[in-house]
Design an enzyme around this catalytic site. Structure first.
Site, PDB file in Angstrom:
ATOM      1  CB  CYS A 149      -0.310  22.370  17.448  1.00 34.81           C
ATOM      2  SG  CYS A 149      -1.431  22.824  16.098  1.00 34.81           S
ATOM      3  CB  CYS A 156       8.892  10.237  18.241  1.00 35.14           C
ATOM      4  SG  CYS A 156       7.525  11.410  18.468  1.00 35.14           S
ATOM      5  CB  CYS A 159       1.458  21.229  11.924  1.00 39.46           C
ATOM      6  SG  CYS A 159       0.680  20.786  13.499  1.00 39.46           S
ATOM      7  CG  ASP A 184       3.286 -22.182  -8.706  1.00 39.08           C
ATOM      8  OD1 ASP A 184       3.783 -22.802  -9.662  1.00 39.08           O
ATOM      9  OD2 ASP A 184       2.129 -22.382  -8.307  1.00 39.08           O
ATOM     10  CG  ASP A 219      -0.846  -8.898 -17.214  1.00 41.24           C
ATOM     11  OD1 ASP A 219      -0.139  -7.877 -17.225  1.00 41.24           O
ATOM     12  OD2 ASP A 219      -0.470  -9.991 -17.683  1.00 41.24           O
ATOM     13  CB  CYS A 253      -3.348  22.814  12.766  1.00 42.08           C
ATOM     14  SG  CYS A 253      -1.665  23.455  12.522  1.00 42.08           S
ATOM     15  CB  CYS A 283       8.227  15.286  20.353  1.00 42.44           C
ATOM     16  SG  CYS A 283       8.613  13.796  21.299  1.00 42.44           S
ATOM     17  CE  LYS A 288       0.867 -17.707 -21.798  1.00 44.73           C
ATOM     18  NZ  LYS A 288       0.665 -19.139 -22.000  1.00 44.73           N
ATOM     19  CE  LYS A 289      -0.180 -15.476 -10.229  1.00 43.18           C
ATOM     20  NZ  LYS A 289      -0.821 -16.540  -9.417  1.00 43.18           N
TER      21      LYS A 289
END
Length: 1040
Positions: free
Chosen positions: A67, A59, A37, A740, A373, A40, A56, A514-515
């Site tokens: 509750c 949803c 729940c 990049d 890294d 609670c 419900c 590396k990156k």
């Protein structure tokens, strides 16, 4: 994925997995044996029929019966999540407001569903909440890819499982386990309401439907209905192109064409009129000028179609954040990479992380991954402190809507922080938060000071366990979930975004790239743990300056019309801490505000390494979806003049059409080959391979979060990428330190397009090296990466022609990004020519006639007008444009030159260079680093050029003084040439001179020049020496 469950370290190759629990105190884990729940914390329990209790039906919000009944009896009677009124369930007492009922229990007969379907629906309704919120899913249209595991395929859920309730067959693979939330069948015959409607006549049911749709009954004005207006607004495009005004762009294009013609005429004149007494100088200048013309064409024509863009954030909210419905915005995984805590201070990284956690986006759809890294314990502990401070900082940011949401930048802003603030408690809470941040800052600084001295036995964690990353080149992979599904709550009890620490495994003998390798490791880890369909990549010093930046990107990526073909949305880079005059063009405004706008009008901007939101499927090497093609006109055989003739299908001898239905191919072999292909492409991880097939995101099922973490350790092992396509076709592309450019280039070659987003408030801001030496080293790294790409297999000069999906203007731009360092060779020669001409008395041009001078005048005018019109449509100031021109010369004869030399040494001799991380720290004094002098070999070429040109100016003027008035005419052209070089190198000379509180640089320069000139004049005139009469030298030949 549990928060604070301990540091997970291990190596898949060595079959090691260790969980270190004692480093920090953590909350006890919740029992995952049943549904919990959310109000609670108790188990949801079962209903009167012994099935899972669902409070419900709209949803599926998990709430237990006590509750649920308390909320109906004493509360608002609304579901806490979707705000729908709770309906009375079987066995629950009536309350005021319940629908009137006849003799039968309406709840009992509301849904006429058999036992099996009822359980299925209950589990499906809990599906949305009991998950990590990985993407919008439509039960009617969502498609789930097969899991490739153990030679079998089956549907998978799109979420991380929370419960062990499972339905369906258990999978044979060891990595994938059970399905958690199966979706109900689409058949409607089990619905009781529909059965009732069947009893009605067709006309009654149609009238009822029309009444519900508003088509029957009194007519009303749709435009007067506010709900209809909202729906119409939500259907509008989320963004639009804003073309540059024709009054600005058309003259600009006309001048470009005129300049091209004038340039051709100028070069023709230069080639046809050689200088015979200085043939070497003339030939050198001709070669340089032809290269400059070629370089200008590569740079200029990709700016032919510049555009601006607008986004509509309100429409994004209306479409994907409707009130009373689950939030449908797509999840985003945020990647932050760092290496060395001494060069990239943890406080800078912490501010970036805090700005991410506090961004304006649904918290259950944000996951922040930190790649360390360098396997630094200092970074790890600083991130732990950051997670704790975020519990206070995030609610403060969202409560008062502050900008920016990086505390260091927010508290250091010199603005009126009370502007637009109306809450009475703001001042008090701001002072308290500033004190909290200062204490947090002191703790981080203490960690950094401690990290400078490594203990002899290595670092020890608080529980006495040795730090697994003591050897930065030989350590296991490490993952720590600081904020997650449990334990990730702020001081007000609200959920926080996920925060995950990742340090990939490193072993001697492996290439780690590396990156680029670190980013690919983050892609795989996030694919296993959260698998958001979009990813935001940031450097550790680039914080969110605009909390709505991700929403800006979603306006393009989630647009149903254009978003499917967008691989990434690139934001411009903006910087803090740069001196007012931007001496070394750190802002790079010309590139970000002119070149990138031009590329956005073609196929999209290049990827610049940070501030970019990716589509995960594009990084996985998939091609963009194909649009609908217009049908081609087909004619019959009797009319061959129009359209094309309809081709008859070809049949084989056995009567099989084209061999498409060849029998005998074994299905098991086909599945096995498919599995082998995926493993060759993505690696041997069934969970990760399955995640790559989920276009809308979501995580494949697993029995427990521990299994997911174990699989995450597997995908960051140092040997995982062996014999796969990682780095060649997938993820960040290897082969250059500027990964990049390569990564974006590969995507554009596959047919993707990118978007350039420039919101009014800059999305991200970072730090830039304002010191001359650091700036030149940064430019050296970029240029060296371009040289590596030029000589690689992925060079845009010859790569990507096969598919033909890269537009030719876009290719010109990519060619320019790899060719520009080679401009340093002709530029160095051209900057040396003025001094040689002044010292030797020769010139690169013959005496020009009045007609020939028109070519020079027209060329200079076209250059000047092109620049002015370019600044006019872009909004760049003339000062920024001039700084860019100056640094083009400074960087060209220093960093670019060394990049070409190092690149050639690497290609020809195999001599590699080390990657140097740009320092992100700054001096306590404002612009203190600007005046610091750090000697490097990059300073030698510009200094030499500057000195010889100054000497040449002095020598030329002295020679003109000695030779008389007739020698001043040819001197002016040489002096103009030399002063052009000196003026461009003025910021460099200023950097060499040091602080401004000393003698101004310009005074020093003019003092030297004027002193030299007046000294020569003084010697020439000799005013204090009396001229004595003597014999005529022409007659006697004696110098008396």
């Amino acid at each position: 994925m549990e928060a604070s469950a301990g540091l997970v370290a291990g190596s898949h190759n060595r079959n090691e997995l260790v969980v270190i629990h004692g480093h920090e105190e953590h909350k006890p884990l919740k029992n995952l044996s049943g549904q919990v729940c959310e109000i609670c914390g108790d188990e949801v329990g079962l209903n009167v029929d012994g099935e899972l209790f669902v409070a419900c039906n709209e949803c599926g919000f998990p709430a237990c019966r006590p509750c649920y009944e308390y909320e109906r009896r004493e509360g608002t009677q609304l579901c806490p999540q979707c705000k729908t009124r709770y309906k009375r369930l079987k066995g629950s007492p009536r309350v005021e407001g319940d629908d009137d009922e006849e003799d039968i229990d309406d709840i009992e007969h509301e849904f006429n569903i058999d036992e099996q379907t009822n359980t299925t629906i209950a589990e499906a309704m809990l599906h949305g909440k009991m998950s990590y919120g990985r993407g919008p899913e439509d039960e009617d249209t969502a498609q789930y890819p097969p899991v490739i595991s153990g030679g079998r395929s089956r549907p998978v859920s799109g979420e991380i499982p929370i419960s062990n309730h499972a339905y369906g067959d258990q999978m044979m693979g060891g990595s994938l386990h059970k399905r958690v939330h199966p979706f109900p069948g689409s058949d409607d015959h089990g619905n009781g309401k529909w059965d009732d409607k069947k009893e009605m006549g067709w006309k009654e049911r149609m009238d009822n439907w029309k009444m519900q749709q508003g088509n029957l009954g009194p007519e009303h004005d749709d435009y007067a209905d506010p709900d209809m207006a909202i729906l119409d607004e939500a259907r509008q495009p989320l963004s639009r192109k804003v073309p540059i005004a024709s009054s600005k762009i058309n003259p600009y294009r006309m001048v470009i064409v005129t300049r091209l013609v004038v340039l051709a005429l100028f070069l023709r004149y230069r080639i046809l009129n050689p200088v015979h007494d200085a043939l070497g100088l003339w030939l050198t200048s001709i070669v340089c000028e032809i290269w400059f013309a070629f370089s200008w064409i590569l740079d200029q024509f990709p700016k032919w179609f510049p555009i601006d863009r607008e986004t509509y954030l309100d429409r994004l909210s209306l479409r994907y954040e409707r009130e009373g419905e689950p939030n449908m915005l797509s999840p985003v995984d945020v990647f932050v990479s760092t290496v060395d805590p001494l060069k990239e201070p943890p406080l800078v990284t912490a501010n970036t992380v805090l700005s991410i956690l506090a961004m304006d986006y649904p918290v259950d759809k944000i996951s922040c991954y930190i790649s360390d890294d360098g396997a630094s314990m200092c970074t790890f502990e600083a991130l732990s402190e950051t997670a704790e401070f975020a519990r206070k900082w995030v609610p403060f940011c969202k409560k008062f809507s502050i900008e920016p949401r990086a505390p260091e930048m927010y508290f250091s802003e010199k603005v009126d922080y009370l502007k637009d603030k109306v809450q009475p408690t703001f001042v008090k809470e701001r002072r308290a938060m500033k004190r909290e941040y200062e204490e947090f800052k002191v703790r981080i600084n203490a960690m950094v000071a401690k990290a400078t001295k490594v203990p002899p036995g290595g670092w020890i964690m608080q529980d006495g366990t040795p730090w697994p990353g003591n050897n930065t080149k030989d350590h296991p992979g490490m993952i720590q979930v600081f904020l997650g599904h449990s334990g990730g709550f702020d001081i007000e009890g609200n959920e926080l975004p996920r925060l995950v620490y990742v340090s990939r495994e490193k072993r001697p003998g492996f290439q780690h790239h590396k990156k680029a390798g670190a980013m690919n490791a983050l892609v795989r880890v996030s694919g296993v743990l959260t698998n958001a369909p979009f990813m935001l990549n940031l450097d550790c010093d680039h914080y969110l300056n605009n909390s709505k930046a991700v929403r800006e990107a979603m306006c393009f990526l989630m647009d149903p019309q254009v978003g499917k073909k967008v691989c990434y949305v690139q934001f411009p880079q903006r910087f803090d801490g740069i001196d007012t005059n931007d001496r070394y063009a750190n802002r790079n405004t010309v590139f970000f505000d002119i070149n990138m706008k031009g590329l956005d009008g073609i196929q999209g901007p290049v990827y610049v390494g940070t501030g970019c939101v990716f589509r995960r499927q594009a990084l996985y090497g998939y091609k963009p979806p194909k649009g609908r093609k217009r049908p081609k006109m087909v004619s019959c055989d009797c009319c061959p003049c129009f359209g094309r003739r309809k081709r008859l299908p070809k049949y084989s001898k056995d009567g099989v059409n084209g061999g498409a239905d060849i029998q005998g191919f074994d299905d098991d072999n086909e599945l096995l080959n498919s599995q082998m292909n995926f493993e060759k492409k993505f690696g041997q991880s069934n969970i990760f391979v399955t995640s790559t097939l989920m276009i809308e995101g979501g995580v494949p099922p697993s029995s427990s979060p521990a299994a997911l973490l174990k699989e995450a350790i597997h995908v960051i092992s140092c040997g995982y990428e062996d014999k796969t396509e990682w780095g060649t076709e997938l993820g960040w592309i290897y082969g250059s330190i500027t990964e990049d450019i390569l990564t974006g280039f590969k995507m554009h070659c596959r047919g993707w397009r990118s978007i350039y987003c420039m919101p009014k408030r800059p999305a991200f801001k970072g730090s830039a090296p304002i010191n001359l030496s650091d700036r030149l080293n940064q430019v050296l790294r970029w240029a060296l990466g371009s040289v590596e790409i030029f000589f690689s297999h992925h060079s845009p000069v010859w790569y990507g022609y096969k598919e033909g999906k890269l537009k030719w203007l876009e290719r010109l731009a990519y060619v320019n990004t790899t060719v520009y360092p080679f401009t340093s060779l002709p530029l160095l020669a051209y900057c040396t020519l003025p001094a040689i001409c002044l010292l030797t008395g020769k010139f690169i041009m013959p005496e020009i006639s009045t007609f020939a001078s028109l070519f020079f005048i027209a060329l200079f005018l076209s250059i000047f007008i092109t620049g002015i019109l370019e600044l006019r449509w872009s909004g760049v100031s003339i000062e920024e444009w001039w700084r860019n021109e100056q640094f083009w010369v400074i960087g060209g004869i220093s960093a670019h030159l060394f990049a070409v030399i190092q690149g050639l040494l690497k290609i020809l001799a195999g001599i590699d260079t080390n990657f140097t991380v740009t320092s992100k720290s700054s001096d306590d004094e404002d612009f203190g680093e600007l005046y610091a002098f750090k000697w490097t070999t990059l300073l030698i070429p510009p200094t030499t050029i500057l000195i010889i040109n100054l000497v040449g100016v002095v020598a030329g003027i002295s020679d003109a003084i000695n030779n008389g008035y007739q020698s001043w005419g040819p001197l002016f052209g040489k002096l103009f040439f030399a002063f052009w070089v000196i003026v461009h190198l003025y910021p460099f000379l200023k950097g060499l001179m040091g602080r401004q509180n000393r003698t101004p640089t310009i005074v020093v320069i003019w003092s030297i020049l004027l002193a030299s000139i007046f000294s020569l004049l003084w010697v020439r005139i000799d005013p204090f020496i009396l001229k004595t009469k003597g014999p005529d030298t022409k007659q006697c030949g004696i110098n008396c």
